[in-house]
Design a protein around this motif. Sequence first.
Motif, PDB file in Angstrom:
ATOM      1  N   UNK A 156       0.802  -1.220   0.000  1.00 60.18           N
ATOM      2  CA  UNK A 156       0.000   0.000   0.000  1.00 60.18           C
ATOM      3  C   UNK A 156       0.841   1.278   0.000  1.00 60.18           C
ATOM      4  N   UNK A 157       2.156   1.128  -0.107  1.00 57.53           N
ATOM      5  CA  UNK A 157       3.046   2.290  -0.065  1.00 57.53           C
ATOM      6  C   UNK A 157       3.444   2.790  -1.451  1.00 57.53           C
ATOM      7  N   UNK A 158       3.197   1.970  -2.492  1.00 57.08           N
ATOM      8  CA  UNK A 158       3.663   2.311  -3.831  1.00 57.08           C
ATOM      9  C   UNK A 158       2.510   2.278  -4.825  1.00 57.08           C
ATOM     10  N   UNK A 159       2.634   3.081  -5.883  1.00 58.40           N
ATOM     11  CA  UNK A 159       1.614   3.087  -6.931  1.00 58.40           C
ATOM     12  C   UNK A 159       2.241   3.475  -8.263  1.00 58.40           C
ATOM     13  N   UNK A 160       1.681   2.933  -9.323  1.00 59.29           N
ATOM     14  CA  UNK A 160       2.016   3.333 -10.685  1.00 59.29           C
ATOM     15  C   UNK A 160       0.846   4.135 -11.234  1.00 59.29           C
ATOM     16  N   UNK A 216      -0.991  10.264  -1.303  1.00 64.27           N
ATOM     17  CA  UNK A 216      -1.441   9.029  -0.655  1.00 64.27           C
ATOM     18  C   UNK A 216      -0.418   7.905  -0.604  1.00 64.27           C
ATOM     19  N   UNK A 217       0.600   7.971  -1.433  1.00 59.91           N
ATOM     20  CA  UNK A 217       1.567   6.881  -1.497  1.00 59.91           C
ATOM     21  C   UNK A 217       2.979   7.426  -1.294  1.00 59.91           C
ATOM     22  N   UNK A 218       3.800   6.622  -0.642  1.00 61.60           N
ATOM     23  CA  UNK A 218       5.172   7.037  -0.382  1.00 61.60           C
ATOM     24  C   UNK A 218       6.006   7.075  -1.655  1.00 61.60           C
ATOM     25  N   UNK A 219       5.701   6.175  -2.578  1.00 56.76           N
ATOM     26  CA  UNK A 219       6.439   6.120  -3.843  1.00 56.76           C
ATOM     27  C   UNK A 219       5.456   6.057  -4.998  1.00 56.76           C
ATOM     28  N   UNK A 220       5.611   6.989  -5.936  1.00 55.23           N
ATOM     29  CA  UNK A 220       4.754   7.032  -7.119  1.00 55.23           C
ATOM     30  C   UNK A 220       5.633   7.033  -8.359  1.00 55.23           C
ATOM     31  N   UNK A 252       7.187  -5.021  -7.764  1.00 56.14           N
ATOM     32  CA  UNK A 252       6.421  -5.411  -6.574  1.00 56.14           C
ATOM     33  C   UNK A 252       5.402  -4.341  -6.180  1.00 56.14           C
ATOM     34  N   UNK A 253       4.779  -3.742  -7.187  1.00 53.37           N
ATOM     35  CA  UNK A 253       3.740  -2.739  -6.961  1.00 53.37           C
ATOM     36  C   UNK A 253       2.396  -3.334  -7.352  1.00 53.37           C
ATOM     37  N   UNK A 254       1.405  -3.158  -6.502  1.00 53.83           N
ATOM     38  CA  UNK A 254       0.069  -3.693  -6.764  1.00 53.83           C
ATOM     39  C   UNK A 254      -0.895  -2.664  -7.348  1.00 53.83           C
ATOM     40  N   UNK A 255      -0.740  -1.415  -6.947  1.00 55.30           N
ATOM     41  CA  UNK A 255      -1.729  -0.381  -7.266  1.00 55.30           C
ATOM     42  C   UNK A 255      -1.395   0.342  -8.572  1.00 55.30           C
ATOM     43  N   UNK A 256      -2.378   0.390  -9.460  1.00 59.38           N
ATOM     44  CA  UNK A 256      -2.262   1.108 -10.725  1.00 59.38           C
ATOM     45  C   UNK A 256      -3.390   2.126 -10.785  1.00 59.38           C
ATOM     46  N   UNK A 313      -1.357 -12.490  -9.606  1.00 61.18           N
ATOM     47  CA  UNK A 313      -0.840 -11.363  -8.824  1.00 61.18           C
ATOM     48  C   UNK A 313      -2.011 -10.464  -8.476  1.00 61.18           C
ATOM     49  N   UNK A 314      -1.939  -9.842  -7.315  1.00 64.18           N
ATOM     50  CA  UNK A 314      -3.062  -9.029  -6.832  1.00 64.18           C
ATOM     51  C   UNK A 314      -2.905  -7.572  -7.265  1.00 64.18           C
ATOM     52  N   UNK A 315      -3.425  -7.243  -8.431  1.00 56.76           N
ATOM     53  CA  UNK A 315      -3.446  -5.860  -8.871  1.00 56.76           C
ATOM     54  C   UNK A 315      -4.688  -5.159  -8.317  1.00 56.76           C
ATOM     55  N   UNK A 316      -4.550  -3.854  -8.114  1.00 53.66           N
ATOM     56  CA  UNK A 316      -5.682  -3.028  -7.717  1.00 53.66           C
ATOM     57  C   UNK A 316      -5.734  -1.834  -8.674  1.00 53.66           C
ATOM     58  N   UNK A 317      -6.723  -1.808  -9.548  1.00 50.88           N
ATOM     59  CA  UNK A 317      -6.890  -0.686 -10.471  1.00 50.88           C
ATOM     60  C   UNK A 317      -7.734   0.381  -9.784  1.00 50.88           C
ATOM     61  N   UNK A 318      -7.139   1.548  -9.594  1.00 46.55           N
ATOM     62  CA  UNK A 318      -7.783   2.639  -8.853  1.00 46.55           C
ATOM     63  C   UNK A 318      -8.169   3.738  -9.833  1.00 46.55           C
ATOM     64  N   UNK A 319      -9.420   4.206  -9.727  1.00 46.04           N
ATOM     65  CA  UNK A 319      -9.942   5.222 -10.652  1.00 46.04           C
ATOM     66  C   UNK A 319     -10.549   6.379  -9.852  1.00 46.04           C
ATOM     67  N   UNK A 320      -9.725   7.328  -9.422  1.00 41.48           N
ATOM     68  CA  UNK A 320     -10.210   8.408  -8.557  1.00 41.48           C
ATOM     69  C   UNK A 320     -11.282   9.293  -9.200  1.00 41.48           C
TER      70      UNK A 320
END
Length: 229
Positions: free
Chosen positions: A7-11, A30-34, A119-123, A156-163
Amino acid sequence: MELTINKDKAVVVLSGGQDSTTCLFWAKKRYNEVIAVSFNYNQKHKLELECAKDICSKYGVEHHILDLNLLNQLAPNSLTRTDIKVDENAPKEGTPNSFVDGRNLLFLTFAAIFAKQRDINTIITGVSQSDFSGYPDCRDVFIKSLNVTLNLAMNYQFVLVTPLMWIDKAETWKMADDLDVLDIVKNETLTCYNGIKGNGCGNCPACKLRKHGYLEFKKKYLKNPNKSC
């Protein structure tokens, strides 16, 4: 085996336009590394890639531009061909001639491959069903379906986020204002289908949508109407 989510990284899929740039700064809060990923598909308005590059350089975001030139060959349309003029009005039936078949499908798939190697899950992507302009690959049902497919394809557990999925353009401008990046988004991004930075050409569908949203934002949300005009 239990799959864990970092939960610390996102693409962020970054086009250099209003929506994806707003999502970039949303992610930075929201993320430490983007990490931002852009795609070169030999689009007419390549200046958007320069906008994306400049924004990332200026505001301290790691940025990668991936080559997707094959998409240009497979999907001729008004955004990839100089001899095809962008429709100024949405067609009564079918998709606009600015719709690039498979673009978001490929962008998000390649972004997912890129993310997994790190090793990033959030896109994060700036698609919106509220302002999807007739593009089927901006719908929530597509994002949810692709999320499942990517998870199955790579185990792999991807999470596609659409703000921006359920907000309109006025609310997107408000988000930029709340993030204190209104001037950046207004002046340093490229949304125009004809490749003109900032306020754009004023005539293409993207410019009309952006301008209408901005005027609605000023009327509904901006405390100082003279700010960033």
